[in-house]
Design an enzyme around this catalytic site. Structure first.
Site, PDB file in Angstrom:
ATOM      1  N   LYS A  34     107.107  -8.518  64.436  1.00  0.00           N
ATOM      2  CA  LYS A  34     107.903  -7.343  64.067  1.00  0.00           C
ATOM      3  C   LYS A  34     107.051  -6.076  64.111  1.00  0.00           C
ATOM      4  O   LYS A  34     107.438  -5.067  64.694  1.00  0.00           O
ATOM      5  CB  LYS A  34     108.491  -7.500  62.659  1.00  0.00           C
ATOM      6  CG  LYS A  34     109.515  -8.601  62.537  1.00  0.00           C
ATOM      7  CD  LYS A  34     110.116  -8.660  61.151  1.00  0.00           C
ATOM      8  CE  LYS A  34     109.102  -8.968  60.061  1.00  0.00           C
ATOM      9  NZ  LYS A  34     108.445 -10.276  60.203  1.00  0.00           N
ATOM     10  N   THR A  35     105.901  -6.133  63.474  1.00  0.00           N
ATOM     11  CA  THR A  35     105.049  -4.954  63.441  1.00  0.00           C
ATOM     12  C   THR A  35     104.540  -4.644  64.849  1.00  0.00           C
ATOM     13  O   THR A  35     104.443  -3.480  65.252  1.00  0.00           O
ATOM     14  CB  THR A  35     103.874  -5.180  62.463  1.00  0.00           C
ATOM     15  OG1 THR A  35     104.416  -5.515  61.191  1.00  0.00           O
ATOM     16  CG2 THR A  35     103.022  -3.941  62.332  1.00  0.00           C
ATOM     17  N   ASP A 219     108.869  -0.102  58.842  1.00  0.00           N
ATOM     18  CA  ASP A 219     108.415  -1.500  58.764  1.00  0.00           C
ATOM     19  C   ASP A 219     108.731  -2.036  57.366  1.00  0.00           C
ATOM     20  O   ASP A 219     108.892  -1.266  56.423  1.00  0.00           O
ATOM     21  CB  ASP A 219     106.898  -1.572  59.031  1.00  0.00           C
ATOM     22  CG  ASP A 219     106.440  -2.974  59.435  1.00  0.00           C
ATOM     23  OD1 ASP A 219     107.275  -3.897  59.481  1.00  0.00           O
ATOM     24  OD2 ASP A 219     105.241  -3.143  59.721  1.00  0.00           O
ATOM     25  N   GLU A 220     108.828  -3.351  57.226  1.00  0.00           N
ATOM     26  CA  GLU A 220     109.059  -3.996  55.920  1.00  0.00           C
ATOM     27  C   GLU A 220     110.300  -3.432  55.233  1.00  0.00           C
ATOM     28  O   GLU A 220     110.296  -3.142  54.033  1.00  0.00           O
ATOM     29  CB  GLU A 220     107.831  -3.797  55.002  1.00  0.00           C
ATOM     30  CG  GLU A 220     106.503  -4.174  55.613  1.00  0.00           C
ATOM     31  CD  GLU A 220     106.182  -5.662  55.471  1.00  0.00           C
ATOM     32  OE1 GLU A 220     107.044  -6.414  54.981  1.00  0.00           O
ATOM     33  OE2 GLU A 220     105.088  -6.060  55.869  1.00  0.00           O
ATOM     34  N   GLN A 250     111.011 -12.200  52.998  1.00  0.00           N
ATOM     35  CA  GLN A 250     109.782 -11.616  52.463  1.00  0.00           C
ATOM     36  C   GLN A 250     110.063 -10.471  51.500  1.00  0.00           C
ATOM     37  O   GLN A 250     109.198  -9.632  51.264  1.00  0.00           O
ATOM     38  CB  GLN A 250     108.888 -11.131  53.600  1.00  0.00           C
ATOM     39  CG  GLN A 250     108.383 -12.268  54.471  1.00  0.00           C
ATOM     40  CD  GLN A 250     107.368 -11.792  55.493  1.00  0.00           C
ATOM     41  OE1 GLN A 250     106.263 -11.400  55.152  1.00  0.00           O
ATOM     42  NE2 GLN A 250     107.750 -11.791  56.752  1.00  0.00           N
ATOM     43  N   ARG A 604     100.394 -15.942  55.708  1.00  0.00           N
ATOM     44  CA  ARG A 604      99.249 -15.063  56.045  1.00  0.00           C
ATOM     45  C   ARG A 604      98.200 -15.839  56.832  1.00  0.00           C
ATOM     46  O   ARG A 604      97.331 -15.273  57.465  1.00  0.00           O
ATOM     47  CB  ARG A 604      98.573 -14.485  54.780  1.00  0.00           C
ATOM     48  CG  ARG A 604      99.421 -13.585  53.900  1.00  0.00           C
ATOM     49  CD  ARG A 604     100.143 -12.524  54.639  1.00  0.00           C
ATOM     50  NE  ARG A 604     101.509 -12.920  54.913  1.00  0.00           N
ATOM     51  CZ  ARG A 604     102.274 -12.339  55.849  1.00  0.00           C
ATOM     52  NH1 ARG A 604     101.796 -11.367  56.576  1.00  0.00           N
ATOM     53  NH2 ARG A 604     103.502 -12.744  56.050  1.00  0.00           N
TER      54      ARG A 604
HETATM   55  P1  ATP Z   1     104.915 -10.191  59.016  1.00  0.00           P
HETATM   56  O1  ATP Z   1     106.328 -10.599  58.739  1.00  0.00           O
HETATM   57  O2  ATP Z   1     103.955 -11.071  58.327  1.00  0.00           O
HETATM   58  O3  ATP Z   1     104.698  -8.732  58.794  1.00  0.00           O
HETATM   59  P2  ATP Z   1     105.197  -9.669  61.830  1.00  0.00           P
HETATM   60  O4  ATP Z   1     106.522 -10.191  62.223  1.00  0.00           O
HETATM   61  O5  ATP Z   1     105.083  -8.217  61.607  1.00  0.00           O
HETATM   62  O6  ATP Z   1     104.671 -10.484  60.576  1.00  0.00           O
HETATM   63  P3  ATP Z   1     102.981  -9.325  63.600  1.00  0.00           P
HETATM   64  O7  ATP Z   1     101.967  -9.045  62.572  1.00  0.00           O
HETATM   65  O8  ATP Z   1     103.505  -8.199  64.401  1.00  0.00           O
HETATM   66  O9  ATP Z   1     104.183 -10.144  62.937  1.00  0.00           O
HETATM   67  O10 ATP Z   1     102.467 -10.434  64.608  1.00  0.00           O
HETATM   68  C1  ATP Z   1     101.824 -11.609  64.134  1.00  0.00           C
HETATM   69  C2  ATP Z   1     100.704 -11.988  65.057  1.00  0.00           C
HETATM   70  O11 ATP Z   1     101.211 -12.480  66.282  1.00  0.00           O
HETATM   71  C3  ATP Z   1      99.811 -10.825  65.428  1.00  0.00           C
HETATM   72  O12 ATP Z   1      98.493 -11.274  65.492  1.00  0.00           O
HETATM   73  C4  ATP Z   1     100.336 -10.410  66.768  1.00  0.00           C
HETATM   74  O13 ATP Z   1      99.363  -9.750  67.522  1.00  0.00           O
HETATM   75  C5  ATP Z   1     100.701 -11.748  67.387  1.00  0.00           C
HETATM   76  N1  ATP Z   1     101.765 -11.640  68.393  1.00  0.00           N
HETATM   77  C6  ATP Z   1     103.017 -11.215  68.199  1.00  0.00           C
HETATM   78  N2  ATP Z   1     103.732 -11.258  69.346  1.00  0.00           N
HETATM   79  C7  ATP Z   1     102.902 -11.724  70.300  1.00  0.00           C
HETATM   80  C8  ATP Z   1     103.031 -12.005  71.695  1.00  0.00           C
HETATM   81  N3  ATP Z   1     104.178 -11.808  72.354  1.00  0.00           N
HETATM   82  N4  ATP Z   1     101.950 -12.475  72.336  1.00  0.00           N
HETATM   83  C9  ATP Z   1     100.804 -12.685  71.678  1.00  0.00           C
HETATM   84  N5  ATP Z   1     100.606 -12.451  70.386  1.00  0.00           N
HETATM   85  C10 ATP Z   1     101.641 -11.974  69.685  1.00  0.00           C
HETATM   86 MG    MG Z   2     104.568  -7.088  59.912  1.00  0.00          MG
END
Ligand code: ATP
Ligand code: MG
Length: 718
Positions: A34-35, A219-220, A250, A604
């Site tokens: 997402k981020t 975000d969040e 979350q 995490r």
């Molecule tokens: P959270 O809910 O914990 O905030 P999130 O959904 O925001 O998580 P991110 O932090 O954006 O998730 O991504 C999680 C990890 O996966 C990061 O290390 C990110 O770089 C990696 N990642 C996400 N998408 C890809 C992709 N398409 N290819 C490779 N790595 C990825």
């Molecule tokens: Mg995130």
């Protein structure tokens, strides 16, 4: 087209990054990117759609996350994202208020109160109303007032309908507002409320920003509260696109007024909105992900999301049950050493815990083994006594009407200004609706106090005036140094003995460093370095500890771990009563929030996760015995591996009782074998406590090492 920008995304992510919808909601589980989507979307709009960074605003939850986001965007853009507003809700609102203080009804040098200052002023309001502080605790009033502000409510919006509790809190709220007004101070919740009111009051100003920001990204989103939602909704004008990303699983700030319903409200309010779901997790091993999914599955009323991974199965999740919190901490320190010995960095490790109070024992164990660590939250640098003292002097040089600062240092170091004198000042201030400083001036002029008190007060005022004039035109860190020394704080702490005093002296030195390294937020125009630094201190309080090692283990509460990731994660204190917290066990809603917090914690971890607990823990001044957290029971056992100490591992706890083991009141000799109805055969390792509390440690052949209360264990010699 800069293909690398979207090449590194999966199809759903790509769709989210390139979507042209006016309102987009990305709803997806932890670690699904997402981020990453948010950051890539910003870069995509800047490079592919030619949108000026000036026209974008990105909101995140912590300063750390905001800094990280800016960093990632700049890496993708290959240069600074100048003009882009990236920050927390509080930080961004502060920026609006600095620019439009006049329209917002604030003095130009308004000061942001942190939680501690706020409580101080609320206490004053309670006293002014002649209320009993035991019956009306300041902390409770603070909670209540912030709750109202988070919903956007002023005293005049609230009806008490004869309810004594509400009526009284309302009075405190009113009195507190008045004190803040006189002091030219605003608290965190007020930052948002003020901006929302400002925009409602000044439609032309709002229209200006609505036109400026073509795109707002949040975000969040699941953790936005009522007033934050209003802020976003107001700013989103007819030509503003909006992107929100979040995960209902979350949502962990319900207890502080966050409303997960905002996800649904968003879909209703922004008519042409579209939802995109991401389902692939890129962060964790399959084992860790399966455990997280299993735990969160116990919650009801979820929006429902599936998460899968192509990643490796990875290692089992390790469980370790320690005898007490010291042993738990030693175990963690030992595992950290092993991890680092295998060639990994300290910074790849995080220790997470439910309560800040857990950190001290963990810190001690790390210190003992010289493991570098860094704490987020908890031991808040800017909230430490000595730091706040020094900052209070600085604040007074900046704004004499800052009552919270005045109260803090008027008699620190002691200069013969007693509580009685201060009470007289307060009364006078209340009578004339003026600040304490002005009340002091008045009393000094009238000679309305005993001569000694008058002389002391005059001395104090003179000191502040001198500090102000002698620090004009000098660099910020020189101002800091002068204030620390001339105020007498340095000498006061130098005269104290012991490690604590030493640490305080070092912290004051560190404050000078922090001032030297401080880089003002260049986009908050016209803010003096001093004003910038003071705000930074208030906003940062609670986030970082200043003395940083670059390569250090990260320690933080589960709440502050949101959005972050680490190869190795420990969650300490996995015990019923602590996590889930005893306060939340009665109410299903609160319990589900604790479970979401557990889901946040587990997700995490990228490679390896340890869950630890202490069977006996001394906390909040009590000693208690507890079981494994129910959340551990919710993880399928095939994903778990319990680490047991063999008979040869003799912890000091065990050794302590070892020598007395031959005393007649111990029913089994250390080293002898016993049988338990459920655990089978085992060897007695030692004893702890006495009388009905006496516990025995047995290493069972099948079930591993356990501490049992002797009176209940029903052991038989074999
Ligand atoms: P959270 O809910 O914990 O905030 P999130 O959904 O925001 O998580 P991110 O932090 O954006 O998730 O991504 C999680 C990890 O996966 C990061 O290390 C990110 O770089 C990696 N990642 C996400 N998408 C890809 C992709 N398409 N290819 C490779 N790595 C990825
Ligand atoms: Mg995130």
């Amino acid at each position: 087209m800069n293909t690398s920008l979207i090449d590194s995304l999966n199809p759903a992510q790509r769709e989210a990054v390139t979507a042209t919808d006016k309102a987009l909601l990305v709803l997806a589980g932890a670690g699904s990117g997402k981020t990453r989507v948010l950051v890539h979307r910003i870069a995509y709009m800047a490079t592919e759609l030619g949108l000026s960074p000036y026209a974008m605003m990105a909101v995140t939850f912590t300063n750390k996350a905001a800094a990280e986001m800016r960093h990632r965007i700049e890496a993708l853009l290959g240069g600074p994202a100048a003009g882009m507003w990236i920050g927390t809700f509080h930080g961004l609102c502060h920026r609006f208020l600095r620019a439009h203080w006049h329209d917002a009804g604030l003095p130009e040098n308004f000061q942001v109160l942190d939680s501690d200052d706020q409580q101080r002023l609320i206490k004053r309001a309670i006293r002014a109303l002649n209320l009993d502080e035991n019956q009306w605790p300041p902390k409770q009033a603070q909670w209540w007032i912030n709750g109202q502000k988070d919903e956007g409510l002023r005293p005049e919006d609230i009806r008490h309908q004869g309810d004594l509790f509400v009526a009284t809190q309302l009075k405190i709220y009113q009195a507190y507002e008045e004190i803040c007004r006189v002091a030219g101070a605003i608290d965190f919740a007020e930052l948002l409320l003020r901006v929302v009111e400002l925009f409602k009051k000044k439609p032309a100003l709002l229209a200006h920003y609505q036109t400026r920001f073509n795109h707002i990204l949040v975000d969040e989103f699941q953790d936005t509260n009522g007033i934050q939602y209003q802020f976003v909704k107001l700013l989103a004008g007819p030509h503003t696109d909006i992107t929100a990303v979040g995960d209902d699983d979350q949502s962990i700030y319900g207890w502080r007024g966050a409303r997960v319903e905002n996800l649904n409200t968003f879909l209703k309010d922004f008519k042409q909105s579209r939802i995109i779901r991401l389902e692939q997790n890129y962060r964790s091993t399959a084992t860790i992900l399966a455990a997280a999914n299993a735990v969160i599955d116990h919650n009801t009323g979820r929006l429902g999301k599936e998460l899968w991974t192509e990643g490796n199965k990875g290692e089992a999740i390790a469980m370790y049950s320690a005898f007490n919190e010291q042993e738990e901490a030693r175990f963690i320190a030992e595992k950290i050493e092993q991890w680092v010995d295998s060639g990994k960095d300290y910074s790849s490790i995080a220790i997470l815990y439910r309560s800040n109070a857990q950190s001290r024992v963990l810190e001690e164990a790390l210190l003992q083994r010289r493991i570098p660590y860094r704490i987020y939250g908890g031991l808040r640098f800017f909230e430490r006594q000595e730091i706040k003292d020094a900052l209070a002097y600085l604040r007074l040089t900046f704004n004499r009407d800052d009552d919270a600062a005045f109260e803090r240092v008027v008699n620190t170091p002691t200069r013969g200004i007693g509580e009685k004198t201060v009470e007289t000042l307060r009364e006078r201030a209340r009578l004339h609706q003026m600040s304490l400083w002005k009340a002091t001036q008045l009393l000094v002029n009238e000679k309305g106090l005993p001569a000694r008190a008058l002389a002391a007060l005059q001395g104090f005022m003179q000191l502040v005036i001198t500090l102000d004039s002698s620090t004009n035109e000098v660099p910020l860190h020189e101002q800091m140094r002068t204030v620390i020394h001339e105020s007498g704080l340095a000498a006061m702490y130098a005269a104290e003995r012991g490690e604590k005093a030493l640490a305080r002296k070092e912290n004051l030195e560190e404050l000078i460093n922090a001032a030297r390294e401080f880089e003002p937020d260049e986009e908050v125009e016209d803010l003096s370095p001093l004003a910038g630094f003071l705000t930074h201190a208030a906003l940062e309080a609670g986030e970082t500890q200043a003395s940083e090692f670059n390569d250090a283990v990260q320690m933080m509460t589960l709440h502050s771990a949101k959005g972050l990731e680490f190869p190795l994660v420990f969650i300490a204190g996995m015990e019923e009563g602590l996590f889930p917290h005893s306060m939340s066990m009665e109410e299903p809603g609160r319990l589900e929030e604790e479970r979401r917090l557990c889901y946040v914690g587990i997700t995490r971890a990228k490679e390896k996760l340890f869950l630890t607990r202490a069977e006996k823990r001394r906390m909040w001044g009590r000693e208690s015995y507890s079981d494994w957290s129910r959340f551990v029971d919710e993880i399928p056992s095939e994903l778990l591996q319990e680490i047991r100490l063999g008979g040869k591992l003799t912890t000091p706890v065990y050794q302590r009782s070892h020598s007395s083991a031959s005393l007649p009141n111990y029913p089994f000799k250390v080293g002898s074998d016993v049988e338990h109805s459920a655990f089978g055969i085992g060897t007695v390792l030692g004893y702890e406590g006495d009388g009905p509390q006496m516990r025995v440690q047995v290493n069972f052949t099948g079930a591993g090492c356990k501490w049992l209360v002797l009176a209940y264990a029903k052991l038989n010699a074999v």
